[in-house]
Each structure stands twice: as C-alpha cells, then as structure tokens.
Motif scaffolding. Structure first.
Motif, mmCIF file in Angstrom:
data_model
loop_
_atom_site.group_PDB
_atom_site.id
_atom_site.type_symbol
_atom_site.label_atom_id
_atom_site.label_comp_id
_atom_site.label_asym_id
_atom_site.label_seq_id
_atom_site.Cartn_x
_atom_site.Cartn_y
_atom_site.Cartn_z
ATOM 1 N N GLY A 1 30.788 46.596 39.858
ATOM 2 C CA GLY A 1 31.696 46.994 38.792
ATOM 3 C C GLY A 1 32.550 45.833 38.329
ATOM 4 N N GLY A 2 33.027 45.040 39.291
ATOM 5 C CA GLY A 2 33.824 43.876 38.940
ATOM 6 C C GLY A 2 33.035 42.824 38.197
ATOM 7 N N ALA A 3 31.752 42.662 38.552
ATOM 8 C CA ALA A 3 30.916 41.674 37.875
ATOM 9 C C ALA A 3 30.706 42.036 36.414
ATOM 10 N N VAL A 4 30.471 43.301 36.144
ATOM 11 C CA VAL A 4 30.291 43.753 34.763
ATOM 12 C C VAL A 4 31.574 43.541 33.968
ATOM 13 N N SER A 5 32.700 43.942 34.541
ATOM 14 C CA SER A 5 33.960 43.873 33.802
ATOM 15 C C SER A 5 34.465 42.453 33.640
ATOM 16 N N ALA A 6 34.089 41.531 34.552
ATOM 17 C CA ALA A 6 34.580 40.157 34.443
ATOM 18 C C ALA A 6 34.164 39.527 33.120
ATOM 19 N N VAL A 7 32.889 39.669 32.764
ATOM 20 C CA VAL A 7 32.393 39.080 31.525
ATOM 21 C C VAL A 7 32.927 39.832 30.317
ATOM 22 N N VAL A 8 32.869 41.170 30.370
ATOM 23 C CA VAL A 8 33.339 41.977 29.243
ATOM 24 C C VAL A 8 34.828 41.756 28.999
ATOM 25 N N ALA A 9 35.614 41.776 30.073
ATOM 26 C CA ALA A 9 37.053 41.582 29.932
ATOM 27 C C ALA A 9 37.380 40.177 29.449
ATOM 28 N N GLY A 10 36.564 39.183 29.830
ATOM 29 C CA GLY A 10 36.783 37.835 29.332
ATOM 30 C C GLY A 10 36.639 37.759 27.826
ATOM 31 N N VAL A 11 35.612 38.413 27.298
ATOM 32 C CA VAL A 11 35.418 38.454 25.845
ATOM 33 C C VAL A 11 36.551 39.218 25.166
ATOM 34 N N LEU A 12 36.924 40.371 25.733
ATOM 35 C CA LEU A 12 38.009 41.169 25.151
ATOM 36 C C LEU A 12 39.332 40.416 25.187
ATOM 37 N N GLY B 1 39.581 33.123 27.741
ATOM 38 C CA GLY B 1 39.190 34.410 28.282
ATOM 39 C C GLY B 1 37.770 34.393 28.804
ATOM 40 N N ARG B 2 36.857 33.816 28.022
ATOM 41 C CA ARG B 2 35.456 33.755 28.441
ATOM 42 C C ARG B 2 35.287 32.870 29.677
ATOM 43 N N TYR B 3 35.945 31.709 29.676
ATOM 44 C CA TYR B 3 35.848 30.824 30.835
ATOM 45 C C TYR B 3 36.433 31.485 32.079
ATOM 46 N N GLN B 4 37.601 32.100 31.921
ATOM 47 C CA GLN B 4 38.207 32.779 33.066
ATOM 48 C C GLN B 4 37.350 33.959 33.504
ATOM 49 N N GLY B 5 36.740 34.650 32.544
ATOM 50 C CA GLY B 5 35.857 35.754 32.895
ATOM 51 C C GLY B 5 34.666 35.291 33.713
ATOM 52 N N MET B 6 34.101 34.138 33.343
ATOM 53 C CA MET B 6 32.969 33.612 34.103
ATOM 54 C C MET B 6 33.409 33.175 35.492
ATOM 55 N N TYR B 7 34.610 32.599 35.593
ATOM 56 C CA TYR B 7 35.131 32.220 36.902
ATOM 57 C C TYR B 7 35.364 33.463 37.770
ATOM 58 N N VAL B 8 35.951 34.495 37.170
ATOM 59 C CA VAL B 8 36.157 35.754 37.894
ATOM 60 C C VAL B 8 34.814 36.352 38.310
ATOM 61 N N MET C 1 46.442 34.281 30.181
ATOM 62 C CA MET C 1 47.831 34.328 29.740
ATOM 63 C C MET C 1 48.651 33.243 30.438
ATOM 64 N N MET C 2 48.406 33.041 31.713
ATOM 65 C CA MET C 2 49.143 32.021 32.444
ATOM 66 C C MET C 2 48.847 30.633 31.885
ATOM 67 N N ALA C 3 47.587 30.362 31.555
ATOM 68 C CA ALA C 3 47.244 29.073 30.950
ATOM 69 C C ALA C 3 47.857 28.935 29.563
ATOM 70 N N ARG D 1 41.934 40.413 35.654
ATOM 71 C CA ARG D 1 42.024 39.037 36.145
ATOM 72 C C ARG D 1 41.812 37.976 35.063
ATOM 73 N N PRO D 2 40.772 38.089 34.194
ATOM 74 C CA PRO D 2 40.665 37.082 33.127
ATOM 75 C C PRO D 2 41.889 37.066 32.217
#
Length: 436
Positions: free
Chosen positions: A69-80, A347-354, A134-136, A128-129
């Motif tokens: 579930g986290g793997a799916v949301s990491a990429v999607v949430a990064g884009v969002l 967001g995308r980079y952080q999503g891929m890292y997550v 936001m912190m960056a 997480r992304p």
C-alpha cells in the motif's frame, strides 16, 4: 556539569534551532504529535503473533501488504504533491489514515486484517513525500540537513515515548492502541489545516509546461545518481525494518514479552533523542559519502550482533549499534535527496525516495518472516550483516560519482522565493523561545 559547560550547551542548542522559518516548526510539531501516537506500525507484528496467534509468515505477509500500500501511494502522492500541492496531500493522507487505523483495530478475519493493513500503509505513507517536499521548500539549502535532523529527532522523540507507553497500554487491550493512534493522527491534521499554508513554489509566467515534462517520472528514473541513492536506501531500509518486524518475532520466540520488546526498541528512540542533534552538528557540512559508508557498516554490524542476543539488555545493545548507523544515515541521505531534486519535481523525487522504503516494507517482512520460519533468526541476522557491507560498497561507488560531478543546488535560496498562498517572506525563528 560546570557553568561553562551549561553555557556551551545552551549556545549549541540555540544555534541548532535558530534561523529556521516558523512554518518549519509547525511542520515539526505536527510530526511530533503524529509520532506520539504512532503505536500501530511498531506493534503490528507482535499484535498478530502474540495477541491473535498467527504465524511469523502471516505477520510478514500483512507487513508486506502494508508496504505494498505504501509503495503504491509513494509514487501517486509524489505526483499529487507537485500537482495539487503539499497541504492538500497532507490533509487527505492524515484524515484517511485516522479512519483506516481505527478500522484495523476492530477487524478480526485474517483477510480483512490483510486488506485494511494494506489501506493503512497506503494512507499513512502518502504524507511522506508532501512533508519532505514542504521541508525542502521552506528551508534554505544550507540548513536542510539540520532541518531534516530536527524533524527526524521529533519522530524519534515521539517514538521513544510511544514505544514505552504502547507496551504498557497493550496489556489492557490492543484496541486502545489503534484508537489512540487514530485520534493523534486527527490532531496532526488539525495542526496542518490551521497553521500550515501551501508551500509549493510558483511556476513561471509561461505556465512552465516544459518544466512539468522535465520533472516527470521518466526523468526521475533516468537520473542515475538519484536512482543509486534510491537503491541503496532500499537496502538499508530493509535492514531497519527488521527491527520492527523480525526483531519482535525473534524476541517472542525467546520467551520475551511485548513490554520487553518495547523497552529494547525504545533504545532506538531514546538514543536518537539524546545524540541526534550533536551528531548532526558534527556531520552537517561534511562530505556525505564517507558518512553514508560508516552508517551502512554500523547498521549491518548492529543487526549481526542480534544473533548473539538472548536477554533484553543484549537486544538493547544491538539496537543501539544499528541506531548509530540510522542517526548518521537519515539526515545525510535526506539532505542529499533534496540537493538532487529539482524545484518543481520535488514531490516526484521525494515520492521515488519514499518508494524505496515502501518496497522495503513490502519485501522485508516477507523475507524476514520466511527466513525465521525456515532457517531461524540467527541466519537472518548474519545475512543482515552482509547486506550492510554491500550497501557500504555501494555508497563508496556513489561517492566517486558525486566527486566527479558535484551536485548543484536547484536554486540559491528557497526562503526568499515566492511561494504559493502566504509563504512569501516566511517569518524566521531567531531564538528557540519564539518557536510556534
């Protein structure tokens, strides 16, 4: 302690927290609140094996579905995070996490537990992304390692408390853990809604359609140095997660209780709270590659030492060793990820890292549970030591590429950027007493 030592300690503390924008501190507070109630992920494996009587393999399967579930949301949430914004993504994630965590406390059928655990992993990981982007956004490049370390310190300050408290609360019923986690997550959402404006940087006047293409997922995947960081992060994340999946199972097989595991794993949070800040002051402006090599070796050695544990004290010692690796690795690696990420693709980079952590959450529990069931825990800990050495070699190779092609910042000063909806000229904290 002498008066001079007290003065130096106060000065060091002031320098550590000064110069960071007020928005960062509200984000920091929301993280702390969230982790103070972060019981479920830590005790899920022990809940399934001790309370529900399932096997280590089933606990590993549920943990893997949580990671899926986290793997799916990491990429999607990064884009969002890049398209909709950091704040909306955070709010949706936190509200949905509160609901799914509460539901997980009530379901009893194994299939229902597995499905809801997958949903919890999906909703909780989606934040997480957004948090890291936001912190960056709001912290100047030179302060990012310190900011990531402070945020990580908040995570573990909350974790140290929750790990010790959860073991005691679980004696009166695990449902209390799930409901408390849900309430604290809701409180975190309230803080974000009330105190954090959107931080996504404004795009150029022409709409920056080209920038959107340049920072798409394909561009992220073609960034070899960044993807090397992601791969190495996956290896170490796979080890760190064994401390929360395989370690409680192994301690249970040794006849130790949930309270014993709570005390041993609390060493992780307590040590991070005690030394994260002084260690960060030492590593903040140093070459990341040697630090990452040392962190990988410490992590591998720490988990390898677990093979010799049989009491709470020795388990705690092993946790302390790999925690030192974690203390060095986390802010160093997150700072490197922020440096490698373009402004409008954060967001995308952080999503891929997550995603590296999410994939580790998916495969780590399956591997850990299966190895314990078929070969014993000692085999798992020996293999973990080998993985640590492999990761260290990978960081050494990465360091050579970083020295050959130094990383350039995407922009010189994020604090002075025009940011969406009210973060232009973000007020800066100049003294620890003005936080919040």
């Amino acid at each position: 302690m002498s008066p001079k030592s007290v003065v130096r300690l106060r000065q060091a503390a002031k320098e550590t927290v000064s110069g960071l924008p007020r928005a960062f501190w509200w984000l920091w507070i929301s993280t702390l609140v969230n982790r103070l109630g972060g019981f479920v992920a830590t005790f899920l494996a022990m809940y399934l094996t001790v309370e529900r009587g399932y096997s280590a393999t089933f606990a590993g399967l549920v943990g893997a579905l949580y990671g899926l579930g986290g793997a799916v949301s990491a990429v999607v949430a990064g884009v969002l995070t890049d398209r909709l914004g950091r704040r909306p993504t955070l709010l949706v994630s936190q509200l949905s996490t509160a609901v799914t965590v509460a539901v997980l406390g009530f379901v009893e059928h194994p299939v229902a537990i597995a499905v809801v655990a997958c949903l919890v992993g999906m909703t909780s990981n989606a934040s997480r992304p957004a948090v890291q982007a936001m912190m960056a956004d709001i912290v100047a490049p030179g302060d990012r390692v310190r900011a990531f370390a402070l945020n990580y310190w908040a995570i573990n300050l909350g974790f140290a408390f929750s790990a010790m408290a959860a073991g005691l609360i679980a004696k009166h019923g695990y449902l209390t853990l799930f409901l408390t986690d849900a309430v604290m997550t809701l409180l975190c959402a309230v803080i974000v809604f009330a105190k954090l404006p959107e931080s996504r940087p404004e795009r150029d006047a022409d709409g920056s359609a080209g920038d959107e293409r340049a920072t798409g997922l394909g561009a992220v995947l073609r960034d070899r140095r960044f993807m090397a960081v992601v791969a190495l992060s996956y290896l170490l994340a796979s080890l760190f997660l064994q401390g929360f999946v395989a370690l409680p199972v192994a301690m249970g097989e040794d006849g130790l209780s949930s309270s014993d595991f709570g005390l041993a794993i609390a060493t992780n949070g307590v040590l991070i709270v005690a030394v994260q800040i002084p260690v960060t002051r030492f590593i903040e402006h140093r070459d990341p590659a040697p630090l990452l090599i040392v962190s990988a070796l410490l992590t591998g050695c720490g988990f390898g030492l677990t093979a010799f544990a049989g009491s709470v004290g020795v388990y705690a010692l092993a946790v302390a060793v790999w925690t030192l690796g974690e203390i060095i690795n986390s802010p160093t690696q997150m700072g490197l990820v922020a440096r490698l990420s373009p402004t409008h693709g954060r967001g995308r980079y952080q999503g891929m890292y997550v995603l590296s952590w999410s994939l580790a959450s998916l495969t780590g529990p399956l591997i850990g549970g299966a190895v314990i069931d078929h070969f014993g825990a000692d085999t798992l800990w020996a293999a973990s030591a080998v993985v640590g050495v492999i990761a260290a070699a990978g960081y050494a190779a990465l360091g050579r590429t970083l020295r050959a092609r130094p990383v350039e910042e995407a922009h010189p000063d994020t604090v002075s950027m025009d940011l969406d909806r009210g973060l232009k000229d973000v007020p800066v904290v100049r003294d620890a007493d003005t936080v919040g």
